[in-house]
Every structure is written in structure tokens, then in C-alpha cells.
Design a protein around this motif. Structure first.
Motif, PDB file in Angstrom:
ATOM      1  N   ASN A 114       0.835  -1.203   0.000  1.00 27.41           N
ATOM      2  CA  ASN A 114       0.000   0.000   0.000  1.00 27.41           C
ATOM      3  C   ASN A 114       0.869   1.252   0.000  1.00 27.41           C
ATOM      4  OD1 ASN A 114      -2.870  -0.591  -0.119  1.00 27.41           O
ATOM      5  ND2 ASN A 114      -2.526  -1.748   1.756  1.00 27.41           N
ATOM      6  N   PHE A 115       1.949   1.220   0.760  1.00 26.29           N
ATOM      7  CA  PHE A 115       2.900   2.332   0.789  1.00 26.29           C
ATOM      8  C   PHE A 115       3.520   2.538  -0.595  1.00 26.29           C
ATOM      9  CE2 PHE A 115       7.053   4.246   1.579  1.00 26.29           C
ATOM     10  CZ  PHE A 115       6.738   5.273   2.452  1.00 26.29           C
ATOM     11  N   ALA A 116       3.912   1.446  -1.234  1.00 24.10           N
ATOM     12  CA  ALA A 116       4.497   1.524  -2.580  1.00 24.10           C
ATOM     13  C   ALA A 116       3.470   2.048  -3.584  1.00 24.10           C
ATOM     14  CB  ALA A 116       5.019   0.151  -3.008  1.00 24.10           C
ATOM     15  N   GLY A 117       2.228   1.625  -3.448  1.00 24.59           N
ATOM     16  CA  GLY A 117       1.169   2.113  -4.325  1.00 24.59           C
ATOM     17  C   GLY A 117       0.971   3.612  -4.189  1.00 24.59           C
ATOM     18  N   GLU A 118       1.042   4.102  -2.958  1.00 26.95           N
ATOM     19  CA  GLU A 118       0.942   5.547  -2.732  1.00 26.95           C
ATOM     20  C   GLU A 118       2.149   6.267  -3.327  1.00 26.95           C
ATOM     21  OE1 GLU A 118       0.413   6.086   1.477  1.00 26.95           O
ATOM     22  OE2 GLU A 118      -1.488   4.993   1.463  1.00 26.95           O
ATOM     23  N   ALA A 119       3.329   5.671  -3.208  1.00 22.90           N
ATOM     24  CA  ALA A 119       4.536   6.283  -3.769  1.00 22.90           C
ATOM     25  C   ALA A 119       4.433   6.421  -5.287  1.00 22.90           C
ATOM     26  CB  ALA A 119       5.773   5.463  -3.393  1.00 22.90           C
ATOM     27  N   LEU A 120       3.786   5.450  -5.931  1.00 23.18           N
ATOM     28  CA  LEU A 120       3.609   5.507  -7.383  1.00 23.18           C
ATOM     29  C   LEU A 120       2.326   6.234  -7.785  1.00 23.18           C
ATOM     30  CD1 LEU A 120       4.738   1.983  -8.654  1.00 23.18           C
ATOM     31  CD2 LEU A 120       6.072   4.071  -8.420  1.00 23.18           C
ATOM     32  N   LYS A 121       1.587   6.694  -6.772  1.00 21.37           N
ATOM     33  CA  LYS A 121       0.326   7.415  -7.006  1.00 21.37           C
ATOM     34  C   LYS A 121      -0.682   6.579  -7.805  1.00 21.37           C
ATOM     35  CE  LYS A 121       2.455  12.018  -6.736  1.00 21.37           C
ATOM     36  NZ  LYS A 121       3.493  11.616  -5.860  1.00 21.37           N
ATOM     37  N   LEU A 122      -0.770   5.304  -7.443  1.00 17.81           N
ATOM     38  CA  LEU A 122      -1.741   4.430  -8.094  1.00 17.81           C
ATOM     39  C   LEU A 122      -3.135   4.728  -7.558  1.00 17.81           C
ATOM     40  CD1 LEU A 122       0.021   0.936  -8.088  1.00 17.81           C
ATOM     41  CD2 LEU A 122      -0.005   2.662  -9.887  1.00 17.81           C
ATOM     42  N   PRO A 123      -4.152   4.541  -8.375  1.00 14.29           N
ATOM     43  CA  PRO A 123      -5.521   4.713  -7.880  1.00 14.29           C
ATOM     44  C   PRO A 123      -5.798   3.747  -6.726  1.00 14.29           C
ATOM     45  CG  PRO A 123      -5.493   4.451 -10.277  1.00 14.29           C
ATOM     46  CD  PRO A 123      -4.103   4.171  -9.787  1.00 14.29           C
ATOM     47  N   VAL A 124      -6.626   4.160  -5.789  1.00 16.57           N
ATOM     48  CA  VAL A 124      -6.906   3.315  -4.626  1.00 16.57           C
ATOM     49  C   VAL A 124      -7.632   2.031  -5.013  1.00 16.57           C
ATOM     50  CG1 VAL A 124      -6.885   5.171  -2.929  1.00 16.57           C
ATOM     51  CG2 VAL A 124      -9.017   4.588  -4.080  1.00 16.57           C
TER      52      VAL A 124
END
Length: 160
Positions: free
Chosen positions: A26-36
Motif C-alpha cells: 500500500n505504501f508503494a502504491g501511494e509512492a507511485l500514485k496508483l488509484p486506490v
């Protein structure tokens, strides 16, 4: 992120490590600005099973630490539905990561860091592959991927 974690090992992955994987991805997803509403899966297996995947899909008949199967690869992919306003609410599955739990501990010991750091490294490594990063394309791509991987892990708190 909608994350499915599947444990196909004989001994089972601890709840702590399950939660760590969910948190770091989830942290990595936020770092890549992926949609939730991004979807993916992580499957934990033993060496025999990952060797089967490695043999069947990569032509390498030996165990490996992590394998990623991206849903979309390359720029030749296209959207069947082209209305971006409508499709932004539809979850996007980016793929699957397969991790050998048999290799995590041995690699962590060999590299001189914790089991948790190695686990985080492997899932972030696979996650970056699912998002189009590929260290096998050349020196510049390798540096870009490994620098981002290190940045994510360091910022999360899983330093070497």
C-alpha cells in the motif's frame, strides 16, 4: 489498494508477515500514485511450486525468489472501453506476484539483513515489475528501478 494475499505454503505465513506485505505494498502504491482501486495479488509458495512457475513460464528449471505476472505489458495494450470518465471507477488489476518463502530467509542471511527487509524487497521488486519497471532492459532502467525500490523501502523503514 485491493490486495489478495494467498498462502499456498505448508507451514503458513505469519499474520505479522501478511500484514507487513499489505502495508508495504500500500505504501508503494501511494509512492507511485496508483488509484486506490488498483488490484493485485501476492501468492506465497514453496520452492517446488515456484520452480514449476519458473520452468513453465520462463524456461528456467530451478527455484527463484519472486516472479511477477503483469496483466498489461508494453505499450501495445489498449483499452476496450475508451471513456476515461467512465473507466476511472473500474478497478484495474495490475497482476500477480509469486514469492518463495523458502528463499526469503536464506537470502536475508546471505545479504546480512532481516527477514522482513528481504520480504519487503521481494514484494516491492515484483510490484515494480507489475508497474512497468524492468531492470533487465539496460543499465539506465536497472538504476531507475533499483533506486526507486531502495527509496520505497527506506522511506517505509525497511533499510538494509
Amino acid at each position: 489498494m485491493d490486495l489478495a494475499i494467498i498462502d499456498q505454503t505448508h507451514d503458513g505465513v505469519s499474520r505479522y508477515h501478511h500484514d507487513l506485505v499489505e502495508s508495504v505494498l500500500n505504501f508503494a502504491g501511494e509512492a507511485l500514485k496508483l488509484p486506490v482501486n488498483t488490484e493485485m495479488s501476492v501468492t506465497f509458495v514453496n520452492n517446488d511450486e515456484i520452480q514449476r512457475y519458473n520452468r513453465d513460464y520462463r524456461g528456467v528449471d530451478k527455484p527463484t525468489d519472486v516472479i511477477s505476472f503483469a496483466i498489461e505489458e508494453g505499450e501495445d495494450d489498449f483499452n476496450i472501453i475508451s471513456d476515461d470518465a467512465w473507466t476511472e471507477d473500474i478497478a484495474k488489476n495490475i497482476g500477480d506476484i509469486i514469492v518463495s518463502v523458502d528463499i526469503i530467509g536464506a537470502q536475508a542471511e546471505y545479504l546480512g539483513h532481516s527477514y522482513e527487509r528481504e520480504l519487503g524487497f521481494l514484494v516491492v521488486h515484483g510490484f515494480l515489475h507489475l508497474n512497468g519497471y524492468d531492470h533487465m532492459l539496460g543499465d539506465a532502467e536497472e538504476k531507475e528501478m533499483f533506486d526507486l525500490q531502495r527509496e520505497i523501502l527506506d522511506n517505509y523503514g525497511l533499510k538494509r
